[in-house]
Enzyme design. Structure first.
Site, short mmCIF file in Angstrom:
data_model
loop_
_atom_site.label_atom_id
_atom_site.label_comp_id
_atom_site.label_asym_id
_atom_site.label_seq_id
_atom_site.Cartn_x
_atom_site.Cartn_y
_atom_site.Cartn_z
N SER A 297 0.86 -1.19 0.00
CA SER A 297 0.00 0.00 0.00
C SER A 297 0.89 1.24 0.00
CB SER A 297 -0.86 0.01 1.26
OG SER A 297 -1.48 1.26 1.44
N TYR B 107 -1.02 -0.75 10.31
CA TYR B 107 -1.28 -1.07 8.90
C TYR B 107 -0.09 -0.64 8.04
CZ TYR B 107 -3.68 -1.16 4.36
OH TYR B 107 -4.03 -1.40 3.05
N1 LIG Z 1 -8.89 -1.03 -1.07
C1 LIG Z 1 -7.94 -0.15 -0.89
O1 LIG Z 1 -8.19 1.07 -0.90
C2 LIG Z 1 -6.52 -0.60 -0.66
C3 LIG Z 1 -5.51 0.36 -0.69
C4 LIG Z 1 -4.20 -0.05 -0.49
C5 LIG Z 1 -3.92 -1.37 -0.27
N2 LIG Z 1 -4.93 -2.29 -0.24
C6 LIG Z 1 -4.58 -3.68 0.04
O2 LIG Z 1 -5.09 -4.51 -0.99
C7 LIG Z 1 -5.38 -5.80 -0.46
C8 LIG Z 1 -6.80 -6.20 -0.81
O3 LIG Z 1 -7.66 -5.25 -0.24
P1 LIG Z 1 -9.20 -5.10 -0.61
O4 LIG Z 1 -9.51 -3.69 -0.47
O5 LIG Z 1 -9.48 -5.80 -1.89
O6 LIG Z 1 -9.85 -5.92 0.61
P2 LIG Z 1 -11.34 -6.47 0.81
O7 LIG Z 1 -12.26 -5.82 -0.12
O8 LIG Z 1 -11.61 -6.39 2.28
O9 LIG Z 1 -11.22 -8.02 0.41
C9 LIG Z 1 -10.42 -8.83 1.22
C10 LIG Z 1 -10.45 -10.26 0.74
O10 LIG Z 1 -9.58 -11.02 1.59
C11 LIG Z 1 -10.30 -12.05 2.25
N3 LIG Z 1 -9.69 -12.18 3.57
C12 LIG Z 1 -9.64 -11.26 4.55
N4 LIG Z 1 -8.97 -11.75 5.61
C13 LIG Z 1 -8.57 -13.00 5.27
C14 LIG Z 1 -7.84 -14.01 5.94
N5 LIG Z 1 -7.37 -13.82 7.17
N6 LIG Z 1 -7.60 -15.19 5.30
C15 LIG Z 1 -8.07 -15.38 4.04
N7 LIG Z 1 -8.76 -14.46 3.36
C16 LIG Z 1 -9.01 -13.28 3.96
C17 LIG Z 1 -11.76 -11.57 2.24
O11 LIG Z 1 -12.70 -12.64 2.29
P3 LIG Z 1 -13.20 -13.24 3.72
O12 LIG Z 1 -13.67 -12.06 4.52
O13 LIG Z 1 -14.27 -14.22 3.36
O14 LIG Z 1 -12.01 -13.91 4.32
C18 LIG Z 1 -11.82 -10.91 0.86
O15 LIG Z 1 -11.95 -11.88 -0.15
C19 LIG Z 1 -5.11 -5.70 1.05
O16 LIG Z 1 -3.84 -6.21 1.33
C20 LIG Z 1 -5.17 -4.23 1.30
O17 LIG Z 1 -4.42 -3.85 2.44
C21 LIG Z 1 -6.22 -1.94 -0.43
#
Ligand SMILES: NC(=O)c1ccc[n+]([C@@H]2O[C@H](COP(=O)([O-])OP(=O)(O)OC[C@H]3O[C@@H](n4cnc5c(N)ncnc54)[C@H](OP(=O)(O)O)[C@@H]3O)[C@@H](O)[C@H]2O)c1
Length: 254
Positions: free
Chosen positions: A144, A157
């Protein structure tokens, strides 16, 4: 070694029933990869797999919490039942607890570290023999911009994401002789369930947009494209890098 595709690649993407992980699985599948999806919630995982199958994407998965050693081991066993090598590992799982530094309980910051950083360390170690067996593998750690600069998203984070970026550099060097490239992708705000609570706050959204030269929030597909590119043989000379997908946010000074 010359194509803009992922034909015959076998890809494991953690945290892939929603958001960036799902978009990455879809993008890689459309580019020819066979994809294994991981998430904790089984119906959610199955729904994601069901969405990929009509697109002709060979997709399967197993429910697991990648922050738990028992589940990590089970994922490895499931993969070994099907595959004798792994060409792509995307460590995408992440969560956040947003607080002032002094307010964190120990259990809270440990949970952020276990989900975001220690799970990636463990999965990358566990799958090392299968990545080595590929002879031409790619690991992508989803970090990130919070790992580069402070974006008021909570210290633990950002610390886990900085750790992932340094893990990327280290493994790129250590594993280069083995034919394993290791890169990171660092998104800025991206429209996913994780970011939605922040994006729904009008003041916060205005602040984010004011600090984003492209003037909009990223779509998950735009981050997925960067992840997929790094996994292609077209990116064969790229390792140890952190590809920032931020609409210009970190390039802007004043
Ligand atoms: N969205 C943003 O703005 C943003 C910005 C910078 C970085 N990121 C990074 O991008 C990545 C993805 O983020 P996202 O925004 O797509 O997240 P998200 O929408 O919350 O999706 C998270 C996914 O991970 C799964 N998950 C969560 N905890 C888990 C665990 N302990 N074991 C296995 N699966 C797990 C969730 O399904 P379940 O709940 O069913 O497990 C879901 O499929 C993360 O590393 C995040 O920090 C995101």
């Amino acid at each position: 070694m010359n194509s803009w595709n992922l034909t015959e690649k076998r890809a494991l993407i953690t945290g892939s029933s929603k958001g960036i992980g799902f978009a990455a699985a879809r993008e890689m599948g459309l580019l020819g990869a066979e994809v294994c999806l991981i998430a904790r919630n089984e119906p959610g995982l199955q729904a994601a797999i069901d969405e990929l199958e009509p697109l002709g994407i060979p997709a399967w998965g197993t429910p697991a919490d990648v922050s738990h050693p028992r589940d990590q081991q089970r994922v490895l066993e499931q993969v070994l039942n099907r595959w004798d090598r792994l060409d792509i590992l995307v460590n995408n799982t992440g969560m956040n607890i947003r607080k002032s530094y002094a307010d964190y309980e120990e259990s809270e910051y440990r949970r952020v570290f276990e989900t975001n950083l220690f799970s990636a360390m463990a999965m990358t170690q566990l799958f090392f023999p299968l990545l080595k067996a590929s002879g031409n593998a790619s690991v992508v750690n989803v970090a990130s911009v919070a790992g580069l600069v402070d974006v008021r998203s909570g210290a633990p984070y950002g610390m886990t994401k900085a750790g992932l970026i340094q893990m990327t550099r280290h493994l790129a060097v250590e594993w280069a002789p083995l034919g394993i490239r290791v890169n990171a992708v660092s998104p800025w705000y991206t429209r996913t369930p994780l970011a939605e609570p922040v994006l729904q706050q009008p003041d916060r959204l205005a602040l984010i947009l004011n600090n984003t030269p492209l003037g909009r929030i990223a779509e998950a597909e735009e981050v997925a494209a960067a992840i997929a590119f790094l996994c292609m043989d077209k990116a064969s000379y790229i390792t140890g890098q952190n590809l920032v997908v931020d609409g210009g946010m970190t390039a802007q000074g004043m």
